[in-house]
Write an enzyme that holds these catalytic residues in place. Sequence first.
Site, PDB file in Angstrom:
ATOM      1  CE  LYS A 156     -23.505 103.719 -31.127  1.00 41.53           C
ATOM      2  NZ  LYS A 156     -24.617 103.437 -32.056  1.00 41.53           N
ATOM      3  NE  ARG A 178     -30.183  94.312 -31.775  1.00 44.07           N
ATOM      4  CZ  ARG A 178     -30.570  94.795 -32.951  1.00 44.07           C
ATOM      5  NH1 ARG A 178     -30.922  93.972 -33.919  1.00 44.07           N
ATOM      6  NH2 ARG A 178     -30.595  96.099 -33.180  1.00 44.07           N
ATOM      7  CG  ASP A 237     -23.377 101.564 -28.122  1.00 42.80           C
ATOM      8  OD1 ASP A 237     -22.381 100.901 -28.513  1.00 42.80           O
ATOM      9  OD2 ASP A 237     -24.481 101.543 -28.699  1.00 42.80           O
ATOM     10  CG  ASP A 277     -23.403 100.368 -32.885  1.00 42.81           C
ATOM     11  OD1 ASP A 277     -23.499 100.494 -31.644  1.00 42.81           O
ATOM     12  OD2 ASP A 277     -23.591 101.302 -33.688  1.00 42.81           O
ATOM     13  CG  ASP A 335     -26.797 102.721 -25.488  1.00 40.24           C
ATOM     14  OD1 ASP A 335     -28.004 102.849 -25.776  1.00 40.24           O
ATOM     15  OD2 ASP A 335     -26.050 101.867 -26.014  1.00 40.24           O
ATOM     16  CD  GLU A 347     -24.842  98.265 -27.691  1.00 45.73           C
ATOM     17  OE1 GLU A 347     -24.743  98.274 -28.930  1.00 45.73           O
ATOM     18  OE2 GLU A 347     -25.466  99.120 -27.051  1.00 45.73           O
TER      19      GLU A 347
HETATM   20  N1  BES Z   1     -27.596 102.516 -28.581  1.00 45.40           N
HETATM   21  C1  BES Z   1     -27.775 102.310 -29.961  1.00 45.40           C
HETATM   22  C2  BES Z   1     -29.108 102.827 -30.488  1.00 45.40           C
HETATM   23  C3  BES Z   1     -29.265 104.324 -30.577  1.00 45.40           C
HETATM   24  C4  BES Z   1     -28.781 105.014 -31.660  1.00 45.40           C
HETATM   25  C5  BES Z   1     -29.972 105.001 -29.616  1.00 45.40           C
HETATM   26  C6  BES Z   1     -28.974 106.380 -31.741  1.00 45.40           C
HETATM   27  C7  BES Z   1     -30.165 106.373 -29.702  1.00 45.40           C
HETATM   28  C8  BES Z   1     -29.667 107.059 -30.773  1.00 45.40           C
HETATM   29  C9  BES Z   1     -27.724 100.818 -30.286  1.00 45.40           C
HETATM   30  O1  BES Z   1     -26.863 100.067 -29.493  1.00 45.40           O
HETATM   31  C10 BES Z   1     -27.264 100.682 -31.686  1.00 45.40           C
HETATM   32  O2  BES Z   1     -26.176 101.076 -31.952  1.00 45.40           O
HETATM   33  N2  BES Z   1     -28.105 100.119 -32.556  1.00 45.40           N
HETATM   34  C11 BES Z   1     -27.788  99.962 -33.928  1.00 45.40           C
HETATM   35  C12 BES Z   1     -28.301  98.626 -34.386  1.00 45.40           C
HETATM   36  C13 BES Z   1     -27.826  98.200 -35.737  1.00 45.40           C
HETATM   37  C14 BES Z   1     -26.318  98.019 -35.759  1.00 45.40           C
HETATM   38  C15 BES Z   1     -28.512  96.926 -36.143  1.00 45.40           C
HETATM   39  C16 BES Z   1     -28.430 101.090 -34.719  1.00 45.40           C
HETATM   40  O3  BES Z   1     -29.537 101.511 -34.367  1.00 45.40           O
HETATM   41  O4  BES Z   1     -27.811 101.584 -35.640  1.00 45.40           O
HETATM   42 ZN    ZN Z   2     -26.495 100.754 -27.650  1.00 43.37          ZN
HETATM   43 MN    MN Z   3     -24.910 100.050 -30.201  1.00 45.39          MN
END
Ligand code: BES
Ligand code: ZN
Ligand code: MN
Length: 501
Positions: free
Chosen positions: A275, A349, A268, A345, A286, A347
């Site tokens: 990111k 869900r 991811d 990001d 991920d 993704e």
């Molecule tokens: N895979 C990430 C969540 C994540 C972040 C897991 C850090 C472990 C450590 C997920 O896909 C993500 O990027 N989520 C975003 C959501 C936001 C853009 C609404 C997040 O948590 O920042």
């Molecule tokens: Zn993710």
């Molecule tokens: Mn993500």
Amino acid sequence: MKIIAKCTAIASVQVDTLVIGVFSDDVQGDVTGDAELNRVCSSVVAARDFCGGPGESALLYVEGAGITRLLLVGLGDRKDWSVSVLRRSVSDTVVALKQYKTKKLAVSVSSFVEQEVGSGEVARTVVETTTLGFYTFSTLSDSVKKYGLPRELIFVCREKSDIKEIRSAGKVGQIIANATNFARDLQNTPGNMLTPAKLARQARTLAKEARLECKVLNEREILAAKMGGVLAVAKGSKEPPRFIILQYKSGKRNAQKIALVGKGVTFDSGGISIKPGDRMEEMKFDMSGAAAVLGAIKAVSELSLPVDVVALVPAVENLPDANALKPGDVITARSGKTIEVINTDAEGRIILADALTYARKFKPDVVIDLATLTGACVIALGHHATGLMGTDQGIMDALREAGEQSGERVWQLPLWQDYFDDIKGDYADIKNSGGRAGGTITAAAFLGQFTRDMPWAHLDIAGTAWINKAKGCQETGGTGVGVRLLTQLLLNRVQRKGSKS
Ligand code: BES
Ligand code: ZN
Ligand code: MN
């Protein structure tokens, strides 16, 4: 590791290392239960270098007997003894054991038995913790230190009647720990070596070994199944998506059917909403939800549990590219709902929405999804608990209990209507981000739009799926979180059902 249980005098075993647990209450009296061994311990006890406190241990060398080393492990006060203190003591034991080469290991079972902790719990915990603690992900470099698991583990007990329980609990521990290590191997494998297609191949191999039914949908079939979410996220990568379906059929009539859904983002990057570079390499984890459901179905099959399980994994790679999904895009999920993409990001869900809709096909009694879904969950609970949300309080209570028992704790967050309001779309039915506030819960609320009336629980494992610093006897990397939790949940379910009828 061969597991043996026998009833014999503790000092009569012929082993490299003998482990005896010592409560602080007993340190001034009969420390080991054997006069000869008590003499071996007398100096360390007299010097007060070992007082039986939690976290203490003493390694002694035994002359004359068939035992080379005696490892005393402090257990604290008898009145504070519990399964969780047991688990911690055994973890300390494994840390000590890892320093020495032990081919034959013996453990005095009775020295750990007290209060609610019986011989079965001791045997299972020792096997599980040892198998997990000696794990290393070493396939990619020869310089990684490998710890050799003992070849033989001998449980020494006092009562003949304990032998059967020790053997079967030890076996359960071994199956669960091996399934957890299987999940950890998948997690630790880098993104270039575990693409969606390669993850699907691993699932196929698992299916053969564990006698599961396996079906993998390729990109064309995913399109035919109208999984608009999976396709949209996959578009930014050269690696095509896969949708993995594994089924364990118990063959029992009226068996409960459990659907397990695991997020399988093999890497991811965030996509166009890219990111920051710092620690982006961790995003190979991920797919930890996928690893957990594959590990759990492996354990359930090896334990021949009388439940039917289907594991569903949407597998994609989330990258930015000329063809990638963009913020503002509107896509149509398998359920027919339209999704406004606020942030590429978010993704996980999007792909889980399609997988949850697909789960309906199996008419499950329960659906549980696991996902490294939100960074906000790490902020809320840290690394010590998995976030829990859902629509079925019964399942959530059962998960909480299984979490306490297995050591993979979960903590429930609310899922009120207000959170659903936060993700109402302006240009589509729903949007994929509700902003920073309550990020873990609005992510769950999003998933809840696709579970409809199915009894459902969601586990956000973002904080618990991996550790970046060795902890207890556990090495850095994937933890295989979810395997022990889910297997314990299903063990409890079949045991309770069996005891009622
Ligand atoms: N895979 C990430 C969540 C994540 C972040 C897991 C850090 C472990 C450590 C997920 O896909 C993500 O990027 N989520 C975003 C959501 C936001 C853009 C609404 C997040 O948590 O920042
Ligand atoms: Zn993710
Ligand atoms: Mn993500």
